[in-house]
Design an enzyme around this catalytic site. Structure first.
Site, short mmCIF file in Angstrom:
data_model
loop_
_atom_site.label_atom_id
_atom_site.label_comp_id
_atom_site.label_asym_id
_atom_site.label_seq_id
_atom_site.Cartn_x
_atom_site.Cartn_y
_atom_site.Cartn_z
CG PHE A 1 -2.20 -0.63 1.17
CD1 PHE A 1 -2.77 -0.95 -0.05
CD2 PHE A 1 -2.91 -0.94 2.31
CE1 PHE A 1 -4.01 -1.56 -0.12
CE2 PHE A 1 -4.15 -1.55 2.26
CZ PHE A 1 -4.70 -1.86 1.02
CD GLU A 2 -1.44 5.17 1.15
OE1 GLU A 2 -1.07 5.96 0.28
OE2 GLU A 2 -2.59 5.15 1.60
N GLY A 3 2.53 2.96 -2.08
CA GLY A 3 3.88 2.83 -2.64
C GLY A 3 4.62 1.72 -1.93
#
Length: 597
Positions: A406-408
């Site tokens: 997630f989120e990069g």
């Protein structure tokens, strides 16, 4: 004694690498106001009463259950806590919003749905929408009447988000954009009312759009069957000449990347907060299991190998918490500074998060990996039972794994940590050259043998300074040696990023400890002192390993030997009995039967 942070003393983004902080430059969980503690307790009770009893039903994707939980959270003000009052929110500060994310982080799939809705599902409209768009959507998102989702990822476009293939073309009458393409892994897609969707106008202008669920030409795929977070609705979404009103363009045409990337800074910090909440809850559960599970006629909590694991879970969690709220307050202070300078709300929030984008990336990596450590060791302590669905630790183990994606991905965030730091240096916002050159000069001088400083924890404070020198040594030499080829040496970049992550976390924990001692006395912080000293002892060894691996990959001969000697000097620690320290930490948790801090 006043425990507020001095705005003038607060470090700017990435300055922790080259400057020293004092305890009163940082905000710690001990500084929470009574109101903040009450809000956190309310959020924790919400999870305990509303979410935990229905976890199994959530995992079966029971229709309507997740939206109903979000509705209840909205009724308690948990969805719009950080939204301005003008748009139906409570107008709470950034630290309070972070606390809510932590408290709700132990809700498994609910935590994901909640974070997606309040973060990437709502913030793009709040921060980049026109006044008409904000008035139309944000109050309903704040109350939960509408649910939000965020559609960026495509089957062939993950970390390289700008390579997206979804297109948008203005209709002949100029009233609509016709979207064509597909998005995948869209959280909340099964029940969301409004989506932030990224597409390329005329094939090249990367742009964000607000897309309502009933848009003609917009359809959903089937629910994905995932390894973890099974209760989170995840579907592909499809656009076939989907008619999106022209007034639903979000932000500036061709500037969608500003929305995509700026929202991620806040999302990374919030992910760390949620992971922290899950760490605390999981650690408590594991302690309680270890005190009741008997082998060889005694609780397994009595055994040194188990105590080591319990203590390490607590140490990493406490240190992570220290760095999280240190950063959250820095962002809050920067936001206040920008507001005072006349910046509008959205620019102040995004500008503050961008200032500390390096720290947010660090938090995302550390938080997700601390949680993975906690749940992995939690399964191990449960033994065979940890592999059974009957025990919540197995669910925690599966659900935690997504956070490193997630989120990069954590790899992307490690690379960004150094990339963003070097770009700050190139723009003159951060002076790396002077301290790096000073470190090289120091290597050529006779090392100091001892110090007259006898203040408490002077050895530990000196070690933090030395660890920063180790980073500057390796990073400076890598830049000088590899030049423009440095971006191709990802292994080196990640080695240096890991050195920075470890150092920022260690410094945050030490500063928190010193602040507790200064305000409450040394006796009140004996176990926290054990945590910090144990973490520093192990961190120095890890940083030495990361630095050695980097140096050996680009240096040789006399230069290599000199740098390795310097690295050894900068990562040298005083002897410390970490075994006994861990036993003291574990014994206290075992006695209280929970995570304590």
């Amino acid at each position: 004694m006043d425990t507020t942070v001095d705005k003038k003393a607060a470090l700017k983004g990435a300055e922790f690498l080259v400057k020293e902080s004092t305890p009163y430059d940082v905000f710690t969980p001990e500084d929470f106001t009574e109101e903040q503690r009450m809000i956190k307790e309310m959020a924790e009770q919400f999870v305990e009463k509303e979410v935990t009893p229905v976890l199994d039903r959530l995992d079966k994707l029971e229709e309507g259950l997740m939206p109903s939980l979000l509705d209840k959270a909205g009724e308690q003000g948990l969805l719009g806590a950080s939204f301005p009052e003008a748009y139906g929110g409570l107008g709470k500060d950034f630290v309070t919003a972070t606390l809510i994310n932590e408290a709700l982080g132990s809700g498994h799939s609910f935590s994901v749905a909640m974070a997606a809705h309040t973060g990437i599902g709502s913030l793009p409209i709040l921060y980049f929408g026109t006044e008409e768009q904000k008035q139309k959507y944000v109050p309903k998102l704040a109350s939960g009447e509408m649910k939000g989702a965020y559609a960026l990822t495509e089957p062939n476009s993950g970390s390289d988000a700008l390579s997206a293939k979804t297109t948008a073309k203005l209709s002949d009458d100029g009233k609509f954009y016709l979207l064509n393409g597909q998005k995948c892994w869209i959280t909340n897609s099964g029940f969301a009312d409004v989506f932030t969707v990224f597409a390329k106008i005329d094939g090249d202008k990367f742009t964000a759009f607000i897309v309502d669920k009933d848009t003609p030409g917009f359809t959903l795929g089937a629910e994905e069957h995932k390894m973890g977070i099974k209760g989170s609705s995840t579907r592909q979404i499809y656009f076939q000449d989907a008619k999106v009103p022209a007034e639903n363009v979000l932000g500036t045409i061709g500037k969608g990347h500003l929305i995509a990337f700026n929202i991620l800074n806040i999302g990374r910090l919030k992910l760390c907060a949620a992971a922290l909440g899950a760490c605390k809850r999981s650690t408590t559960g594991v302690v309680q299991y270890a005190t009741t599970r008997e082998q060889f006629k005694q609780p397994i909590a009595n055994f040194g190998a188990i105590k080591h694991k319990l203590a390490e879970m607590a140490i990493r969690t406490w240190m992570c918490e220290s760095s999280l709220f240190r950063t959250a307050q820095l962002i809050e202070l920067q936001e206040q500074e920008l507001l005072a300078a006349g910046k509008p709300f959205n620019e102040a929030v995004l500008g503050a998060a961008e200032e500390y984008a390096v720290e947010c990336a660090i938090l995302k990596v550390n938080g997700s990996e601390v949680l993975d450590y906690v749940v992995d060791e939690g399964v191990q302590i449960h033994g065979g039972n940890g592999f059974s669905d009957e025990y919540v630790i197995s669910k925690s183990y599966r659900d935690a794994r997504i956070n490193r994606i997630f989120e990069g991905t954590n790899e992307i965030n490690r690379l960004l940590t150094l990339d963003m730091t070097l770009k700050r240096a190139m723009k003159g916002k951060l002076d790396l050259m002077t301290p790096a050159m000073n470190v090289m000069k120091e290597l050529m001088s006779i090392p100091e043998f001892g110090s007259d400083d006898e203040t408490p924890f002077s050895t530990e404070r000196k070690l933090i300074v030395s660890l920063k020198k180790a980073i500057l040594l390796v990073a400076g030499a890598a830049v000088q040696k590899l030049g423009m080829k440095l971006d191709q040496e990802q292994e080196v970049l990640m080695n240096i990023a890991d050195m920075a992550i470890e150092t920022f976390t260690a410094e945050s924990g030490l500063l928190r400890l010193l602040k507790i001692i200064d305000t409450q006395g040394e006796a009140a912080a004996s176990l926290q002192a054990d945590m910090v000293r144990t973490y520093l002892t192990d961190t120095a060894d890890r940083i030495h390993k990361y630095g050695k691996d980097a140096i050996n990959s680009f240096a040789e001969g006399d230069e290599q030997r000199m740098m390795l000697l310097g690295l050894k000097r900068f990562t040298k620690t005083a002897p410390y009995n970490t075994k006994d320290a861990r036993r003291r930490i574990a014994d206290k948790m075992i006695a209280e039967n929970k995570y304590l801090w």
